[in-house]
Every structure is written in structure tokens, then in C-alpha cells.
Motif scaffolding. Structure first.
Motif, PDB file in Angstrom:
ATOM      1  N   TYR A 135      19.756  -1.408  25.283  1.00 51.58           N
ATOM      2  CA  TYR A 135      20.058  -0.484  24.378  1.00 51.58           C
ATOM      3  C   TYR A 135      18.851   0.465  24.283  1.00 51.58           C
ATOM      4  O   TYR A 135      18.850   1.542  24.172  1.00 51.58           O
ATOM      5  CB  TYR A 135      20.677  -0.900  23.027  1.00 51.58           C
ATOM      6  N   PHE A 136      17.803  -0.379  24.136  1.00 53.03           N
ATOM      7  CA  PHE A 136      16.311   0.484  23.901  1.00 53.03           C
ATOM      8  C   PHE A 136      16.259   1.163  25.294  1.00 53.03           C
ATOM      9  O   PHE A 136      15.780   2.594  25.066  1.00 53.03           O
ATOM     10  CB  PHE A 136      15.164  -0.582  23.823  1.00 53.03           C
ATOM     11  N   VAL A 137      16.490   0.945  26.372  1.00 58.29           N
ATOM     12  CA  VAL A 137      16.164   1.882  27.823  1.00 58.29           C
ATOM     13  C   VAL A 137      17.015   2.965  27.543  1.00 58.29           C
ATOM     14  O   VAL A 137      16.962   3.858  28.094  1.00 58.29           O
ATOM     15  CB  VAL A 137      16.206   1.249  28.858  1.00 58.29           C
ATOM     16  N   MET A 138      18.365   2.926  27.189  1.00 54.93           N
ATOM     17  CA  MET A 138      19.367   3.800  27.202  1.00 54.93           C
ATOM     18  C   MET A 138      18.803   4.971  26.178  1.00 54.93           C
ATOM     19  O   MET A 138      18.960   6.169  26.283  1.00 54.93           O
ATOM     20  CB  MET A 138      20.686   3.164  26.707  1.00 54.93           C
ATOM     21  N   MET A 139      18.349   4.483  24.873  1.00 55.85           N
ATOM     22  CA  MET A 139      18.061   5.487  23.828  1.00 55.85           C
ATOM     23  C   MET A 139      16.907   6.268  24.514  1.00 55.85           C
ATOM     24  O   MET A 139      16.766   7.357  24.255  1.00 55.85           O
ATOM     25  CB  MET A 139      17.656   4.414  22.678  1.00 55.85           C
ATOM     26  N   ALA A 140      15.692   5.369  25.165  1.00 55.62           N
ATOM     27  CA  ALA A 140      14.737   6.133  25.523  1.00 55.62           C
ATOM     28  C   ALA A 140      15.101   7.193  26.379  1.00 55.62           C
ATOM     29  O   ALA A 140      14.270   8.242  26.680  1.00 55.62           O
ATOM     30  CB  ALA A 140      13.394   5.200  25.856  1.00 55.62           C
ATOM     31  N   THR A 165      20.535  -6.931  15.550  1.00 56.84           N
ATOM     32  CA  THR A 165      20.386  -5.792  14.657  1.00 56.84           C
ATOM     33  C   THR A 165      19.483  -4.615  15.192  1.00 56.84           C
ATOM     34  O   THR A 165      19.807  -3.663  15.278  1.00 56.84           O
ATOM     35  CB  THR A 165      19.857  -6.436  13.521  1.00 56.84           C
ATOM     36  N   LEU A 166      18.338  -5.146  15.789  1.00 61.99           N
ATOM     37  CA  LEU A 166      17.422  -4.160  16.415  1.00 61.99           C
ATOM     38  C   LEU A 166      18.259  -3.266  17.691  1.00 61.99           C
ATOM     39  O   LEU A 166      18.032  -1.982  17.855  1.00 61.99           O
ATOM     40  CB  LEU A 166      16.225  -4.829  17.040  1.00 61.99           C
TER      41      LEU A 166
END
Length: 471
Positions: A398-403, A338-339
Motif C-alpha cells: 500500500y505504501f508504494v501505491m500511495m507514494a 493498520t499502517l
């Protein structure tokens, strides 16, 4: 920004949830009627379909969005060129899969196990019809024919449930019954969309020059689409390698619940992408307003999903749990999945700059970085943390892409969200999830109900505020 944006978003979103959420609705059938090994095979086939669908599309869906309203070509020329090209290429791709199917089946079934069915023969047929249907669905979105989209989606889910019960429970075909159901549904869906196909195609309107232009625009999107699948689905193959096929079945069940967040994000994007491609005026204010509302909504839905997953797990009907009891160990992955898709939702909100400023090559860079992090995470975390490690690797990717994209957009297209409201909401949401895992769902379930009311009021008030500012 008009209210029609949100009206179409709701209708297209509902249609998409029906269309892509069918695998969630099928979980009770898979997890109660099939052993973990067969369920693992089905989830691996789903990942293959997810990987090959972008190959069949080769970025031309995005190209159709781009050139549908191009002044140099009339609409019929654009739609005919796009539809004829996907028909020809799908024939070629499916033919190659069928010819190679004997060897490709070894990808699904481990060496030493009996290959009972020609899986890739059926996969090739499903992909053929789905690729053409997907192109027609793009047309329905561009033309804002939301009710036609919704109707076909409803037919899809009804037929899926009927055929799966028929083939798996009544005829006892196990994993092959699930794949045969996929084929039947893809065929019926194609025929439901056939009238739209006929009205949008003329062989005499096909244009080679337009095809070259569309391909030049679309090809850079293909690697990004494939890397999207790597980030979202490669973990099943690592789990199969490190932990075995049964664990793929357990993980797939938990992943499906967590990926409800993905359905919400993608449903939003169905109308978000056509909107920001067509909007020419006051784009920063409009995008910031929509982004603020969507940001708060994504956070709220993600928290409610994680909070109430225990309730969903224990739902019982006709003597069977909604999620088969044998598959409950896989539900440990729901929070991180989910995160991860919450991070992906923020990435989607930041994407207008890639299309508007023609930064497609940067999009590929983002997906490469995310894929490398995801693959390295799977290799290191799965042997050490099992299924939980795979879900953490997904969230990290997904976090590194978003950042990365948020950082680049500080220069490309700065968007000014309602930061104070979002930050406060984030802290409160984190607190709710923390208390849930500290005390357990049964002890504080009223808090989840209170959070639902609070989140609904917050999103509603924020929507009124930002819409007032941009209208």
C-alpha cells in the motif's frame, strides 16, 4: 462543500461498518467455537469471495456512478441496463463455478485432506445474490438513500450473528455452518433490497448501446479491483503454503482487528467517491479541506486501534475472551495491517484525479506495482518472519501505491492539505505508539485516553478552520 456531505458520510459509513464489519463481530464466535484449522478455511473462503466479487461486478459499479446522470440516457435506462447485465452475467459465472466445483474445492482443502463439503457450490450462490445486492447498494448511494442503506446493513448484521450462533454453536456444523450462514444472510439481504430493484428496472428500457459504453468505461477497473484483492488477501495463501492452515486462522484473527482501519477508510469512500464525481466548482479547495480532516481522522483512528488492541484482546464475557486465547499469537500483525490501510486511506484521498482526468489506466499501473511489491514481500518475509512478515508485506504494497499516486498528483491535481498540522500530529502519534510498545499498555493506558481527547479536539478545530475557508 455542505454539511450534508458529512451527514451522509456518517450514515453511509455506519451502514458500511455494519455491512462489512460483520466478520469482526463474528471473531468471538469463530475464535472461541472453532479450531484454528476450521477458522483458516473460513478466512480462505472470505478471500475467495473478495477476489470473485470484482469479477462478478467487472467494474460496472463504477460505470453506474459515471453514467447515472448522463444526459444522453434517462435514469431508468441506465439502471435497467446495469441491473439486467449483472443478473445475466452472474447466472453465467455461478453456473461455471458450480460445474467446476469438484476441481475448485482442491484450492481450499490441501491435497490429502478430506473434502467434506462442496464449498464452491455455496460460494457460487453467495456470489450470485451478493453481486445483485451490491449493484442495488450503489443505487442507494447515488440516490442518497442513506437510511435504506443503513436498515439493510442492520438486518445483515443481526441475521449474521443469529445464523452463525445457530449453525455453529447449536447445530455444531463448524466451518460449514459459517458458510451456510453467509448464504442465508446474502439471500435475506437480496430480498430486503428487492423493492429497490423493482423500482429501478424495466426490461424494455435495456440499451445495448449504453451497455457497450458502460463496459468500455468499466473494464479497465476490473484488473485494478482484482489487484486490490491480491494486495489485501494474497498473504493468506502464502501463509497456507509456508506455515499451514492453522496459521491462516491465527493470522486472520489478527488481520481482522487491523482491518478495522480498512472499514473506516472504505466507509469514508462510500460518500467521498460520489461527492468528487459530482463536484464541479472549487474542487481543489473542497478536496483539500475534506482531505485534511480525513487525513487527521485516519491517523487518529489508526493510533487508537493499535494502542487499545491489548484491551480488546483481554475483554471477557460469559467466560470467553473476545478473541479466543489460542488466537492471540496472530495479534502481532495488527500494527502493520493498520499502517497499511492508513497508506490506503491516503491513496483514496488522492483518487479524484484518476476519475476526473480519466486516468483509469494509471490506476491499473499503481495496483500492479503494489501487487508486485506485496507478492515479493510475502515470498521473502513470511519464511523469515512468519505472520509478522505477511503484515509488513501488506503495508509495503500500500505504501508504494500511495507514494506513486501522490507523486503523480503533483502534476495532475495538486491538493494543499494543512501540512503543518498533519506533520505535527504524525510525530505526536508516532510517539504515543512508540511509548506503548516501550512500556506496555498497562503502564501508560492513561496516555491513550489523553490522546483520544487531543485527537478529537484537533479534528474538530481543523474542521471548523477548513470549512470556514471554503464556504
Amino acid at each position: 462543500m455542505k454539511n450534508s456531505f458529512w451527514n451522509n458520510t456518517m450514515i453511509f459509513g455506519l451502514g458500511f461498518l455494519l455491512l462489512r464489519g460483520i466478520s469482526f463481530f463474528l471473531l468471538p464466535i469463530y475464535t472461541n467455537l472453532l479450531p484454528a484449522y476450521d477458522t483458516g478455511i473460513i478466512f480462505l473462503i472470505y478471500t475467495l469471495l473478495a477476489f470473485l466479487n470484482p469479477v462478478y461486478a467487472y467494474g460496472m459499479n463504477a460505470s453506474l456512478f459515471k453514467y447515472y446522470s448522463d444526459k444522453e440516457y434517462d435514469t431508468l435506462t441506465t439502471t435497467s441496463t446495469s441491473l439486467i447485465s449483472v443478473f445475466v452475467s452472474s447466472c453465467i459465472f455461478s453456473g461455471l463455478l458450480i460445474v467446476s466445483s469438484f476441481f475448485l474445492n482442491l484450492i481450499i482443502v490441501p491435497p490429502g485432506d478430506v473434502v467434506s463439503h462442496n464449498w464452491f457450490f455455496w460460494i457460487s450462490l453467495i456470489l450470485f445474490f451478493d453481486s445483485i445486492s451490491a449493484r442495488i447498494f450503489v443505487l442507494l448511494r447515488i440516490q442518497e438513500k442513506s437510511y435504506h442503506f443503513l436498515f439493510v446493513s442492520a438486518v445483515n448484521i443481526c441475521c449474521s450473528l443469529i445464523f452463525n450462533v445457530l449453525f455453529i454453536q447449536y447445530y455444531g456444523l463448524e466451518s460449514f455452518g459459517a458458510v451456510l450462514s453467509l448464504f442465508c444472510v446474502s439471500l435475506i439481504q437480496f430480498f430486503c433490497l428487492f423493492p429497490a430493484l423493482l423500482s429501478s428496472i424495466s426490461f424494455s428500457s435495456f440499451s445495448y448501446s449504453l451497455l457497450k459504453t458502460m463496459l468500455h468505461f468499466s473494464i479497465p477497473f476490473l484488473p485494478s479491483a482484482l489487484l486490490f484483492v491480491v494486495v489485501g488477501f494474497s498473504d493468506r495463501w502464502f501463509i497456507k503454503y509456508y506455515l499451514g492452515m492453522d496459521q491462516v486462522g491465527y493470522y486472520g484473527a489478527g488481520y481482522k482487528l487491523g482491518s478495522i482501519m480498512s472499514l473506516v477508510v472504505t466507509a469514508f469512500n462510500l460518500n467521498w467517491q460520489p461527492y468528487y464525481l459530482k463536484t464541479k466548482e472549487n474542487i481543489k479547495n473542497n478536496f483539500s479541506a475534506i482531505g485534511s480532516i480525513a487525513f487527521l481522522s485516519f491517523i487518529s483512528i489508526g493510533v487508537l486501534l493499535v494502542f487499545f488492541v491489548d484491551l480488546v484482546m483481554h475483554v471477557k464475557w460469559n467466560g470467553n475472551y473476545l478473541i479466543g486465547e489460542d488466537f492471540w499469537p496472530g495479534l502481532i500483525v495488527v500494527p502493520f495491517i493498520t499502517l497499511g490501510y492508513l497508506f490506503y486511506g491516503i491513496y483514496i484521498l488522492q483518487m479524484p484525479s484518476i476519475f476526473i482526468l480519466n486516468k483509469q489506466n494509471w490506476g491499473l499501473v499503481f495496483w500492479i506495482v503494489g501487487s508486485v511489491v506485496n507478492i515479493c514481500g510475502n515470498i521473502f518475509l513470511i519464511p523469515n518472519f512468519g505472520l509478522l512478515g505477511a503484515s509488513i508485506a501488506t503495508a509495503l504494497g500500500y505504501f508504494v501505491m500511495m507514494a506513486f499516486l501522490v507523486y503523480k498528483n503533483r502534476v495532475w491535481l495538486p491538493l494543499h492539505y494543512e501540512k503543518n498540522i498533519i506533520v505535527i500530529h504524525l510525530f505526536l502519534s508516532f510517539g504515543v505508539v512508540f511509548l506503548k510498545y516501550l512500556y506496555g499498555f498497562s503502564a501508560i493506558w492513561p496516555l491513550g485516553c489523553f490522546y483520544f481527547i487531543y485527537a478529537f479536539v484537533l479534528v474538530y478545530k481543523t474542521q471548523k478552520k477548513v470549512l470556514h475557508n471554503v464556504l
